[in-house]
Structure formats: C-alpha cells, structure tokens
Design an enzyme around this catalytic site. Structure first.
Site, PDB file in Angstrom:
ATOM      1  N   SER A  78      41.574  27.418 158.670  1.00  0.00           N
ATOM      2  CA  SER A  78      41.730  28.269 157.484  1.00  0.00           C
ATOM      3  C   SER A  78      43.029  29.053 157.458  1.00  0.00           C
ATOM      4  O   SER A  78      43.332  29.718 156.448  1.00  0.00           O
ATOM      5  CB  SER A  78      40.545  29.232 157.370  1.00  0.00           C
ATOM      6  OG  SER A  78      39.407  28.568 156.866  1.00  0.00           O
ATOM      7  N   LYS A  81      45.200  28.605 154.467  1.00  0.00           N
ATOM      8  CA  LYS A  81      45.052  29.370 153.225  1.00  0.00           C
ATOM      9  C   LYS A  81      46.204  30.359 153.018  1.00  0.00           C
ATOM     10  O   LYS A  81      46.381  30.874 151.907  1.00  0.00           O
ATOM     11  CB  LYS A  81      43.713  30.089 153.217  1.00  0.00           C
ATOM     12  CG  LYS A  81      42.503  29.147 153.135  1.00  0.00           C
ATOM     13  CD  LYS A  81      41.204  29.920 153.022  1.00  0.00           C
ATOM     14  CE  LYS A  81      40.016  28.987 152.795  1.00  0.00           C
ATOM     15  NZ  LYS A  81      39.379  28.547 154.038  1.00  0.00           N
ATOM     16  N   SER A 143      37.926  34.114 152.859  1.00  0.00           N
ATOM     17  CA  SER A 143      38.247  32.752 153.308  1.00  0.00           C
ATOM     18  C   SER A 143      37.452  31.704 152.534  1.00  0.00           C
ATOM     19  O   SER A 143      37.019  30.681 153.082  1.00  0.00           O
ATOM     20  CB  SER A 143      37.986  32.602 154.815  1.00  0.00           C
ATOM     21  OG  SER A 143      38.642  31.459 155.329  1.00  0.00           O
ATOM     22  N   LYS A 245      45.452  36.090 158.518  1.00  0.00           N
ATOM     23  CA  LYS A 245      44.356  35.145 158.304  1.00  0.00           C
ATOM     24  C   LYS A 245      43.920  34.492 159.604  1.00  0.00           C
ATOM     25  O   LYS A 245      44.745  34.150 160.444  1.00  0.00           O
ATOM     26  CB  LYS A 245      44.821  34.054 157.326  1.00  0.00           C
ATOM     27  CG  LYS A 245      43.720  33.144 156.828  1.00  0.00           C
ATOM     28  CD  LYS A 245      42.848  33.832 155.813  1.00  0.00           C
ATOM     29  CE  LYS A 245      41.626  32.989 155.492  1.00  0.00           C
ATOM     30  NZ  LYS A 245      40.675  32.906 156.621  1.00  0.00           N
TER      31      LYS A 245
END
Length: 411
Positions: A78, A81, A143, A245
């Site tokens: 993730s 992202k 997320s 993140k």
C-alpha cells in the site's frame, strides 16, 4: 537528464580550500572531486537497520544519511498509494479535478476494494458518488482500496491505464526504476519500486503539495459511520512525525514511508521487508531518532559558487563553469573522521551554443557505500558558437579523444 549514459566525469574541478571552526573541506583537482573531512573525534557513528530495504533522507539538503539495498526493486504494497495520491494532486493542480469533484464508486471498485473484498477499505457504498476530498482521506488515512480504484477509474477510465500514468509521473520526476500495475499496491509480479525512489517521491509531495500533504498526518477518518485510525505508527510516537504511508502484503513484508520534523529539520524514512508491524515501527523510529541525533549540517558550496567545469565543443570557450541552483550542504556524522568522494558527471562534450542556467551535469557525493548527494548542476554562463577555425580544432581534438577512448575500450 538521467545518470544512464553520462560518460564524462569531472572534466575539471576547481580547487577549493575552506577552514571552519573544527574542520577542513578540500576539493581536489582531477578526474573527480574529493572532500577530505576531518573532525575533532576519531570514530564515525554507524547504524545498522534490521530492515532488508531502508533509506533515510534529509529533505533540506538532499543528503542520504543511511541506505540499505536502496536501489533494489521491492514490492510496495500500500505504499504505492503515495504515487496514487501524487496523480490526484497533479490533476487538481492542473485544473482537471477539484476537491469537490464527485467520484463514482463502480461495482468493480466496490467488489475489488470494498468491504466484500476483505482488504483495507473506505467502505464506500456501491454506486455512490464521493467528493474527491473524501476519496483522498479514504486513500491516505484509511488505505482504502475502493477509494484508490474509484480514483483511478475517474482519472483514466480503468486501473491499468491509471497505473501507467503513475509510472509516467514517476519518470517525470526523474525516478527511472519504479513500475506500477495498479493503484492499490495489491500484489503483482511486475509492480516494483525502490526505497530511494519512494523517499524522493515523498520529498516531492511534501515540498510541492503542502496543502494536500497534511492529510497524511491526520490520525483518523470516518466514512459511512465507520471510524478508522491512520495505520502509520509513527504518528503516535511524539517524534514529530506527520506522514506518510504503510504497506503490507505477503510478498513485501511490512513497510513504511514516513517523515518527521524536529527543530526545523525534516527527515524522510523508508523501510520495507520487515516481519511484523511492531518491527516496522521500531526500525523506522530508530532510524529517525538516529538521524536527528547523529548528524550536523556542513555547507560545501555557497549559492552561485562554481563547483567545477565541463568541456564545450564548438564554442567560443572550451569550458563552462558549473554551479548548483543554490547553496550546497551535506549532513555529516557528528564526531566522525571519514572521506567523502565526489564527482561531476555529464554527457559530453557539451555542444555550443549553451544558455546560462541550463542543466547539463550532476554532482554525485558518496560516503563509503552510501550515495550521499545527487544534485543537478547548471551552466554558470552562456557560451556562444565559436569561429569556424575553433570548431574545426575542436572536431580534431574530439576525434582524437574518441580514438583514445575506443582503444581503451570506453564509449
């Protein structure tokens, strides 16, 4: 200009000596620059991270304080992202989207990324329309895979096309290795990034889109009456963290792109490949704390100062001075005694005419195995085309140089 194909190194480096309260910096003339750094203490501090992939970057100077397998490809999970958000920020900046733009939640986004998917999700409702401002919170804070897919479809029509845009935008930032195949970070054998490029991407977002970057620091977000906490463990550690993140899938292990500010200094950390979420949090925190504690800034060039020279073909002058956009500083370990090596790299000879302020080279500085600094250099003056006689002489010299390179097996 990428470093691939840059074939001339430090054609001429101006000799420079400086004396400070506790150290000397010396730039030697030759095929490369060399910084000899001597401080009052004898032993350099060192750090070893348990993370298989790691980078620690000082945002202001661009100094890499620590790296481990920083240029090896890895699955981003993730953390991808961050690049998804970059595309959204760029679309807003270019006027194609606004924070009030409504994003449709398609059946594809709902099934692949919604609550029925079992992955991280915003819990956006099927066939609903969600403002982009909320979609960004869903992507960054929660997320949400559903939010990421919905954004991709709104921008590009489908996720695969959006992933190609993500990759192209990385190339536009001068980041040549990272490749994206989806907007979520879900596993794909061709989706790979490097720790260094993720750190540089984060740095770009922080500096270019501060009004949107603040979302990365929000602790929680509620959508569809479901409150979710930001997954970034650094935000709760009282170390000045304000983004970015986390990521975790089977093929990546636990990873994190993070940033923190202390006493006006911003550091960016990337770790990946760790076995647990706790290990990820601990390694990122230790790297940040070490970076804030163990380094001090040293100015090596003032704004406008000539760093070195490059050869010019067919010009009124045979060389042109090179300088950085502003002052050049490095962060060096406190109480260390070690040698920094530097070189000017460019594709050459440069060809006249040249305009002042043209990016033509890079200054690369290494500290041991760490590529400490990599910044562009620009022409310090304009060079006009030379006379026919001087150009003919340059052609003869370049031909002779080419024969020598060929004889030595160089391109």
């Amino acid at each position: 200009m990428t470093m691939a194909g840059c074939i001339r190194e430090g054609a001429s480096a101006r000799h420079e000596a400086r004396k400070g309260p506790s150290h000397w910096l010396r730039l030697a003339i030759g095929a490369s620059l060399a910084f000899a750094v001597t401080l009052s203490s004898v032993a350099a501090q060192s750090f070893q991270s348990a993370a298989p992939y790691a980078v620690l970057l000082d945002s202001a100077s661009g100094t890499v304080l620590y790296e481990k397998a920083a240029d090896e490809l890895m699955a981003p999970a993730s953390m991808a992202k961050v690049a998804t958000a970059l595309v959204a920020f760029q679309e807003i900046a270019q006027g194609r989207l606004t924070l009030d733009s409504e994003i449709s939640i398609s059946e594809n986004a709902w099934r692949k990324g919604g609550g029925v998917s079992g992955g991280s999700t915003m819990f956006a409702q099927l066939n609903s329309r969600v403002k982009l401002s909320d979609i960004l919170h869903g992507i960054i804070v929660q997320s949400g895979n559903d939010a990421s897919i919905a954004l991709a479809e709104a921008v590009a029509g489908d996720e695969a096309t959006f992933a190609r845009i993500m990759t192209e935008r990385m190339r536009g930032l001068g980041l040549p290795k990272s490749v994206f195949r989806n907007a979520t970070g879900m596993g794909d054998p061709q989706q790979r990034v490097t720790a260094r490029e993720m750190a540089l991407l984060a740095d770009h977002i922080i500096k270019t889109y501060p009004e949107h970057y603040r979302i990365f620091g929000e602790r929680e977000f509620t959508w569809n009456k479901i409150r979710q906490q930001n997954r970034n463990p650094l935000l709760t550690m009282d170390i000045g963290a304000d983004g970015l993140k986390t990521g975790n899938i089977d093929e990546s292990g636990y990873g994190l792109v993070g940033s923190a500010v202390q006493n006006g200094q911003r550091l960016i950390v990337v770790v990946n490949g760790l076995k647990t979420g706790r290990e990820r949090a601990n390694e990122a925190r230790k790297l940040l704390e070490w970076g804030f504690r163990a380094f001090e800034a040293r100015r090596i060039f003032e704004a406008g100062e000539i760093v070195g020279e490059a050869s010019v073909f067919g010009g009124e002058k045979g060389r042109v001075g090179l300088k950085a956009k502003g002052p050049v500083s490095l962060l060096l370990p406190r109480g260390s005694s070690e040698r920094l090596n530097a070189r000017i790299v460019y594709r050459g000879p440069l060809t006249a005419p040249l305009q002042e302020g043209t990016e033509v080279a890079r200054l690369l500085v290494t500290r041991g195995e760490v590529k400490t600094l990599d910044i562009p250099l620009y022409t310090a003056e304009s060079i006009q085309t030379g006379t026919l006689q001087s150009r003919a002489l340059d052609a003869l010299l370049e031909a002779a140089t080419g024969w020598v390179r060929k004889a030595m097996g160089r391109s």
